[in-house]
Design an enzyme around this catalytic site. Structure first.
Site, short mmCIF file in Angstrom:
data_model
loop_
_atom_site.label_atom_id
_atom_site.label_comp_id
_atom_site.label_asym_id
_atom_site.label_seq_id
_atom_site.Cartn_x
_atom_site.Cartn_y
_atom_site.Cartn_z
N CYS A 116 -60.71 -38.44 -12.56
CA CYS A 116 -59.50 -38.06 -11.83
C CYS A 116 -59.47 -36.56 -11.51
CB CYS A 116 -58.24 -38.49 -12.58
SG CYS A 116 -58.04 -37.81 -14.23
N HIS A 169 -53.48 -37.65 -16.80
CA HIS A 169 -54.13 -37.98 -15.53
C HIS A 169 -53.90 -36.86 -14.52
CE1 HIS A 169 -55.44 -40.41 -12.14
NE2 HIS A 169 -54.27 -40.24 -11.55
N ASP A 218 -52.72 -39.28 -5.42
CA ASP A 218 -53.13 -39.81 -6.72
C ASP A 218 -54.26 -40.80 -6.50
OD1 ASP A 218 -53.35 -41.11 -9.19
OD2 ASP A 218 -51.19 -41.25 -9.48
#
EC number: 3.4.19.12
Length: 184
Positions: free
Chosen positions: A16, A117, A132
């Protein structure tokens, strides 16, 4: 530019941080290999590198993000959550990288665990997008009026943090913050 033309990398492994970097830059610049090289430069003597997952699947820390941005002439400014996002000079900020709590799931089963995250928010042609990597595609937030409540909501999570992505000169002179706020 339509949402289909907004660059958006989707989540794979624990990458991520790489996806957030590429999404905020709006192009594929960084890979797992370049992030691993940064980790080696940050901790050359370590057998177990403290800047990534022991398993080698990613999970890079903020130091990797900051070094990656520096390699592109950019800086990451850590946002003090005690300040209001109203104090941001949005025209001086290239994008945002947020670190937020995220649920852990195995397939369709959601586990009672939460991990951190990385995700990106970026303006493209006058509209801000939530980029995202866990989303199926870029999610349009809207303009400046919609962005500020979005950021406030994200930061209201007690362990959420935000980095402002700015040009090095903007970091140096502090113009990412409205002038009357720089003295506080």
């Amino acid at each position: 530019m339509s949402e289909g033309e907004v660059f958006h990398e989707k989540q794979r492994l624990e990458l991520c941080a790489i996806h957030a970097l590429n999404n905020v830059l709006q192009e594929r610049v960084f890979t797992k290999e370049t992030a691993d090289d940064i980790c080696k430069r940050l901790a050359p003597q370590c057998v177990m590198n403290p800047h990534r997952s022991v398993l080698g699947t990613g999970n890079y820390d903020v130091n990797v993000i900051m070094a990656a941005l520096q390699s592109r002439g950019l800086a990451a400014v850590w946002w003090d959550k005690r300040r209001s996002v109203q104090n941001l000079c949005l025209d001086k900020i290239q994008g945002f990288i947020l670190n937020v709590p995220s649920r852990v799931s195995l397939g369709i089963v959601s586990l009672p665990l939460r991990r951190r995250h990385w995700l990106a928010v970026r303006e493209v042609n006058g509209q801000f997008y939530n980029l995202d990597s866990k989303l199926k595609g870029p999610a349009c937030i809207g303009g400046e009026t919609e962005l500020r409540p979005f950021l406030t909501e994200q930061l209201s999570q007690d362990i959420a943090e935000m980095l402002l992505v700015v040009q090095k000169e903007i970091d140096d002179d502090g113009t990412w913050l409205k002038p009357d706020e720089t003295r506080k």
